[in-house]
Design a protein around this motif. Structure first.
Motif, PDB file in Angstrom:
ATOM      1  N   ALA A  15       8.246  -0.003  -2.723  1.00 21.74           N
ATOM      2  CA  ALA A  15       6.945  -0.377  -2.173  1.00 21.74           C
ATOM      3  C   ALA A  15       7.144  -1.057  -0.824  1.00 21.74           C
ATOM      4  N   ALA A  16       6.206  -0.815   0.094  1.00 24.64           N
ATOM      5  CA  ALA A  16       6.315  -1.391   1.438  1.00 24.64           C
ATOM      6  C   ALA A  16       4.994  -2.023   1.849  1.00 24.64           C
ATOM      7  N   ARG A  17       5.099  -3.167   2.547  1.00 27.55           N
ATOM      8  CA  ARG A  17       3.950  -3.816   3.177  1.00 27.55           C
ATOM      9  C   ARG A  17       4.240  -3.956   4.656  1.00 27.55           C
ATOM     10  N   ASP A  18       3.304  -3.556   5.489  1.00 27.58           N
ATOM     11  CA  ASP A  18       3.499  -3.571   6.934  1.00 27.58           C
ATOM     12  C   ASP A  18       3.541  -4.998   7.471  1.00 27.58           C
ATOM     13  N   GLY A  19       4.235  -5.175   8.606  1.00 31.35           N
ATOM     14  CA  GLY A  19       4.219  -6.448   9.301  1.00 31.35           C
ATOM     15  C   GLY A  19       2.947  -6.572  10.129  1.00 31.35           C
ATOM     16  N   TYR A  20       2.691  -7.767  10.675  1.00 32.18           N
ATOM     17  CA  TYR A  20       1.462  -7.972  11.451  1.00 32.18           C
ATOM     18  C   TYR A  20       1.618  -9.196  12.344  1.00 32.18           C
ATOM     19  N   TRP A  21       0.755  -9.269  13.364  1.00 38.13           N
ATOM     20  CA  TRP A  21       0.728 -10.417  14.256  1.00 38.13           C
ATOM     21  C   TRP A  21      -0.256 -11.441  13.721  1.00 38.13           C
ATOM     22  N   GLU A  22       0.175 -12.690  13.712  1.00 37.55           N
ATOM     23  CA  GLU A  22      -0.704 -13.815  13.369  1.00 37.55           C
ATOM     24  C   GLU A  22      -0.714 -14.731  14.575  1.00 37.55           C
ATOM     25  N   GLY A  23      -1.689 -14.507  15.448  1.00 32.88           N
ATOM     26  CA  GLY A  23      -1.679 -15.185  16.734  1.00 32.88           C
ATOM     27  C   GLY A  23      -0.533 -14.639  17.563  1.00 32.88           C
ATOM     28  N   GLU A  24       0.357 -15.498  18.021  1.00 33.76           N
ATOM     29  CA  GLU A  24       1.527 -15.082  18.794  1.00 33.76           C
ATOM     30  C   GLU A  24       2.760 -14.889  17.922  1.00 33.76           C
ATOM     31  N   GLN A  25       2.630 -15.113  16.628  1.00 34.32           N
ATOM     32  CA  GLN A  25       3.775 -15.026  15.735  1.00 34.32           C
ATOM     33  C   GLN A  25       3.799 -13.690  14.982  1.00 34.32           C
ATOM     34  N   TRP A  26       4.964 -13.061  14.978  1.00 36.47           N
ATOM     35  CA  TRP A  26       5.120 -11.812  14.248  1.00 36.47           C
ATOM     36  C   TRP A  26       5.535 -12.117  12.807  1.00 36.47           C
ATOM     37  N   ILE A  27       4.741 -11.607  11.849  1.00 32.71           N
ATOM     38  CA  ILE A  27       5.044 -11.765  10.429  1.00 32.71           C
ATOM     39  C   ILE A  27       5.672 -10.464   9.942  1.00 32.71           C
ATOM     40  N   GLN A  28       6.931 -10.532   9.525  1.00 36.62           N
ATOM     41  CA  GLN A  28       7.629  -9.321   9.099  1.00 36.62           C
ATOM     42  C   GLN A  28       7.005  -8.712   7.855  1.00 36.62           C
ATOM     43  N   PRO A  55       8.005  -1.654   7.702  1.00 29.76           N
ATOM     44  CA  PRO A  55       8.477  -0.594   6.810  1.00 29.76           C
ATOM     45  C   PRO A  55       7.386   0.431   6.516  1.00 29.76           C
ATOM     46  N   ARG A  56       7.776   1.707   6.572  1.00 29.36           N
ATOM     47  CA  ARG A  56       6.824   2.799   6.352  1.00 29.36           C
ATOM     48  C   ARG A  56       7.492   3.901   5.539  1.00 29.36           C
ATOM     49  N   HIS A  57       6.687   4.536   4.679  1.00 34.41           N
ATOM     50  CA  HIS A  57       7.102   5.735   3.936  1.00 34.41           C
ATOM     51  C   HIS A  57       8.443   5.560   3.211  1.00 34.41           C
ATOM     52  N   PRO A  58       8.589   4.550   2.360  1.00 34.50           N
ATOM     53  CA  PRO A  58       9.852   4.396   1.631  1.00 34.50           C
ATOM     54  C   PRO A  58      10.078   5.558   0.675  1.00 34.50           C
ATOM     55  N   ASN A 115       8.350  12.232   9.495  1.00 36.05           N
ATOM     56  CA  ASN A 115       8.596  12.067   8.068  1.00 36.05           C
ATOM     57  C   ASN A 115      10.094  12.019   7.813  1.00 36.05           C
ATOM     58  N   SER A 116      10.450  11.588   6.608  1.00 38.48           N
ATOM     59  CA  SER A 116      11.854  11.447   6.248  1.00 38.48           C
ATOM     60  C   SER A 116      11.980  11.582   4.743  1.00 38.48           C
ATOM     61  N   GLY A 117      13.215  11.708   4.262  1.00 37.14           N
ATOM     62  CA  GLY A 117      13.398  11.840   2.823  1.00 37.14           C
ATOM     63  C   GLY A 117      14.853  11.688   2.433  1.00 37.14           C
ATOM     64  N   ILE A 118      15.075  11.444   1.133  1.00 38.09           N
ATOM     65  CA  ILE A 118      16.414  11.320   0.581  1.00 38.09           C
ATOM     66  C   ILE A 118      16.512  12.191  -0.662  1.00 38.09           C
ATOM     67  N   SER A 119      17.675  12.793  -0.901  1.00 35.24           N
ATOM     68  CA  SER A 119      17.853  13.686  -2.040  1.00 35.24           C
ATOM     69  C   SER A 119      17.912  12.884  -3.337  1.00 35.24           C
ATOM     70  N   ALA A 137       0.802  -1.227   0.000  1.00 33.45           N
ATOM     71  CA  ALA A 137       0.000   0.000   0.000  1.00 33.45           C
ATOM     72  C   ALA A 137       0.832   1.273   0.000  1.00 33.45           C
ATOM     73  N   ASP A 138       2.111   1.169   0.302  1.00 33.22           N
ATOM     74  CA  ASP A 138       2.957   2.347   0.485  1.00 33.22           C
ATOM     75  C   ASP A 138       3.983   2.424  -0.642  1.00 33.22           C
ATOM     76  N   PHE A 139       3.822   3.382  -1.591  1.00 39.40           N
ATOM     77  CA  PHE A 139       4.681   3.462  -2.764  1.00 39.40           C
ATOM     78  C   PHE A 139       5.392   4.810  -2.843  1.00 39.40           C
ATOM     79  N   SER A 140       6.539   4.802  -3.486  1.00 37.27           N
ATOM     80  CA  SER A 140       7.279   6.037  -3.742  1.00 37.27           C
ATOM     81  C   SER A 140       8.089   5.874  -5.019  1.00 37.27           C
ATOM     82  N   PHE A 141       8.122   6.924  -5.854  1.00 36.05           N
ATOM     83  CA  PHE A 141       8.895   6.913  -7.083  1.00 36.05           C
ATOM     84  C   PHE A 141      10.148   7.769  -6.927  1.00 36.05           C
ATOM     85  N   SER A 142      11.221   7.377  -7.618  1.00 35.17           N
ATOM     86  CA  SER A 142      12.404   8.233  -7.665  1.00 35.17           C
ATOM     87  C   SER A 142      12.055   9.478  -8.475  1.00 35.17           C
TER      88      SER A 142
END
Length: 318
Positions: A47-60, A82-85, A129-133, A34-39
């Motif tokens: 592109a980034a996809r967030d991690g999540y909990w599946e029961g007691e297991q963390w899915i990166q 990962p957020r805001h690439p 927020n963050s950014g790269i030149s 869901a999280d995209f950025s172009f050069s």
């Protein structure tokens, strides 16, 4: 100092490209990113996809770099949250990584074109927020308020090629300073100040200082906001004290003012009325937050007893 107007057409085009790429990535990987950025040159997309909990297991989560022309992934990495690439024209990717179970902490990571992590910076505060030149030579990160004072509400500027900090500065704005967002002009970091449809950009100096023109524009905004508030706030007050308060009209009118940029006493009044609107709508916690802020700006704003009664109600449920 530069003046410009936000490019709505460019934003719309970027959203369209992101949606197209999102569909392609989902077909390719079977996952939603869901999280995209172009050069800047649009040769690469991250592109980034967030991690999540599946029961007691963390899915990166996952971080992906794409060649946009070939519509082919160059690499894929497992990253916790990962957020805001952001991606440079040389294919380096800067990404915020929110730590699982620790929402108040972040790290900032830089990957090169081959997917190697070049460096990582940990923060005792959440990154706003963050950014790269475009060249990939410089990077920044702005943090939110935190209990860890060295990282609380600060702007950090880095030599991205080495991962070394060049300077940092406080982001607690004084009454005379307008809030700003950060962007790049080449490798130079700029403060972007927006006032309704108007936008002005100010270059940071070598040690993070802003020019006098920034203060002059901040002062001008203050004057313009104060004048607008002088006209609007009395009307809002009348709407709220009527036998049948005109909540919708009062909220619409108050929404024309940027409360954060008002002088202290005027800001306190605006926050008081904002709290009254939230209370009328049944949003009691938001009302309490607004009144607390109003009292911080001006203890004599005339809402203390109502604030204390509301706090008691929230704590006891009565």
């Amino acid at each position: 100092m530069e003046t410009s107007e936000p490019g709505a057409a460019a934003d719309k085009s970027s959203r369209g490209r992101s949606l197209e790429l999102a569909g392609y990535v989902e077909r390719l990987t079977g996952e939603s990113f869901a999280d995209f950025s172009f050069s800047p040159g649009e040769e690469f997309a991250a592109a980034a996809r967030d991690g999540y909990w599946e029961g007691e297991q963390w899915i990166q989560g996952k971080l992906l770099l794409m060649d946009t022309a070939a519509k082919a992934p160059l690499w894929e990495k497992a990253v916790d949250r990962p957020r805001h690439p952001k991606v440079s024209d040389i294919g380096s990717v800067l990404v915020e990584d929110l730590q699982p179970r620790q929402d108040s902490k972040n790290s900032l990571k830089l990957f090169d074109l081959q997917g190697n992590m070049l460096w990582e910076k940990e923060f005792g505060a959440r990154i706003k927020n963050s950014g790269i030149s475009p060249s990939g030579e410089r990077a920044f990160a702005a943090t939110l308020s935190s209990k860890y004072e060295p990282h609380s509400s600060r702007l950090f500027f880095f030599d991205a090629s080495r991962g070394t900090e060049l300077w940092s500065r406080d982001l607690h704005y004084s009454q005379e300073e307008a809030p700003y967002e950060c962007d790049f002009d080449g490798d130079q970091l700029v403060a972007v100040v927006r006032f309704y449809e108007e936008e002005q950009r100010f270059h940071f100096g070598e040690t993070g200082e802003l020019p006098n023109e920034y203060l002059y524009f901040s002062y001008e905004i203050n004057i313009r906001q104060s004048g607008l508030a002088t006209e609007i706030l009395p009307q809002v007050k009348i709407m709220l004290i009527k036998s049948w308060p005109e909540i919708d009209k009062a909220e619409e009118l108050l929404g024309r003012i940027n409360i954060e940029e008002l002088p202290l006493e005027t800001k306190a009044k605006a926050l008081r009325y904002h709290g009254e609107i939230q209370e009328a709508r049944g949003n009691l916690r938001r009302a309490a937050e607004a009144w607390e802020q109003a009292l911080e700006q001006d203890p004599d704003v005339g809402i203390r007893e109502r604030y204390q009664a509301l706090q008691k109600k929230l704590h006891t449920g009565k």
